[in-house]
Design a protein around this motif. Structure first.
Motif, PDB file in Angstrom:
ATOM      1  N   VAL A 174       0.828  -1.112   0.100  1.00 11.84           N
ATOM      2  CA  VAL A 174      -0.014  -0.074  -0.138  1.00 11.84           C
ATOM      3  C   VAL A 174       0.837   1.215   0.102  1.00 11.84           C
ATOM      4  N   TRP A 175       0.626   2.269  -0.889  1.00 10.20           N
ATOM      5  CA  TRP A 175       0.988   3.561  -0.674  1.00 10.20           C
ATOM      6  C   TRP A 175       0.479   4.460   0.250  1.00 10.20           C
ATOM      7  N   MET A 176       1.451   5.220   1.094  1.00  4.34           N
ATOM      8  CA  MET A 176       0.789   6.022   2.043  1.00  4.34           C
ATOM      9  C   MET A 176       2.012   7.031   2.322  1.00  4.34           C
TER      10      MET A 176
ATOM     11  N   ILE B  29       6.591   9.897   0.908  1.00  8.67           N
ATOM     12  CA  ILE B  29       5.301   8.839   0.262  1.00  8.67           C
ATOM     13  C   ILE B  29       6.099   7.800   0.315  1.00  8.67           C
TER      14      ILE B  29
ATOM     15  N   HIS C  97      -2.610  12.881   2.182  1.00  3.12           N
ATOM     16  CA  HIS C  97      -3.497  11.799   0.876  1.00  3.12           C
ATOM     17  C   HIS C  97      -2.557  11.474  -0.173  1.00  3.12           C
TER      18      HIS C  97
ATOM     19  N   GLN D 223      -2.583   9.053  -3.739  1.00  2.00           N
ATOM     20  CA  GLN D 223      -3.749   8.353  -4.687  1.00  2.00           C
ATOM     21  C   GLN D 223      -2.818   7.836  -5.739  1.00  2.00           C
TER      22      GLN D 223
END
Length: 175
Positions: free
Chosen positions: A4-6, A14, A38, A40
């Protein structure tokens, strides 16, 4: 594959994390971004769209090259911005401050002239340190012209400096 990217603990980075172990698989420090709140991934995870709250900007990042393609709003912004009244603001300014959860909605039928499609960013503009009402905001983005226009807002009538969101529901309404 379970990753997961975060945003990372460092407010300008990031990362891609293994969802099982939490190990960092890949990270990218974002120049001119503070308080990334955030992330995406679009275009089959080749592009990251990142909301940088403390710099009042929204970035498009090429993940493979680790380069920022453009910045929307903020001191290092590349776009001429237009407010709801049609007034123009030079690149390097912002019409939102301390935004939360800015999300890229890509091409949408919009308010663009001649019925053209536009790309949209939905966000909650906290109006951080601006002394005015926080608001839900839609910004139409023309990447080719490096122009962006406020297309819609809903003022909350209150100042909410810390949290907020603006989500489009399946009905088209906003929450």
């Amino acid at each position: 594959d379970g990753a997961v990217w975060m945003p990372m603990l460092s407010a300008d980075t990031i990362g891609l994390l293994n969802a099982t172990t939490g190990d960092t698989l890949y990270s990218y420090e974002l120049p001119h971004c503070r308080d990334a709140n955030h992330v995406q991934l679009i275009e089959q995870d080749a592009t990251a769209m990142v909301s940088c709250r403390a710099t009042n900007s929204f970035l498009k990042v090429d993940v493979a090259s680790k380069r920022t393609t453009w910045a929307l709003g903020g001191r290092w912004g590349n776009f001429t911005l237009y407010d709801l009244d049609g007034r123009a603001y030079a690149p390097g300014t912002s019409l939102w401050h301390g935004q939360h959860n800015a999300e890229w909605f890509g091409e949408q039928p919009g308010n663009a002239s001649a019925g053209a499609t536009v790309s949209e960013v939905l966000m909650f503009d906290n109006a951080y340190d601006e002394g005015k009402s926080s608001r839900m905001l839609i910004v139409e983005v023309d990447e080719a012209k490096l122009e962006a226009r406020e297309a819609w807002e809903f003022k909350t009538g209150a100042y909410t400096p810390v949290y907020g969101d603006n989500d489009r529901l399946p009905t088209g309404n906003l929450l």
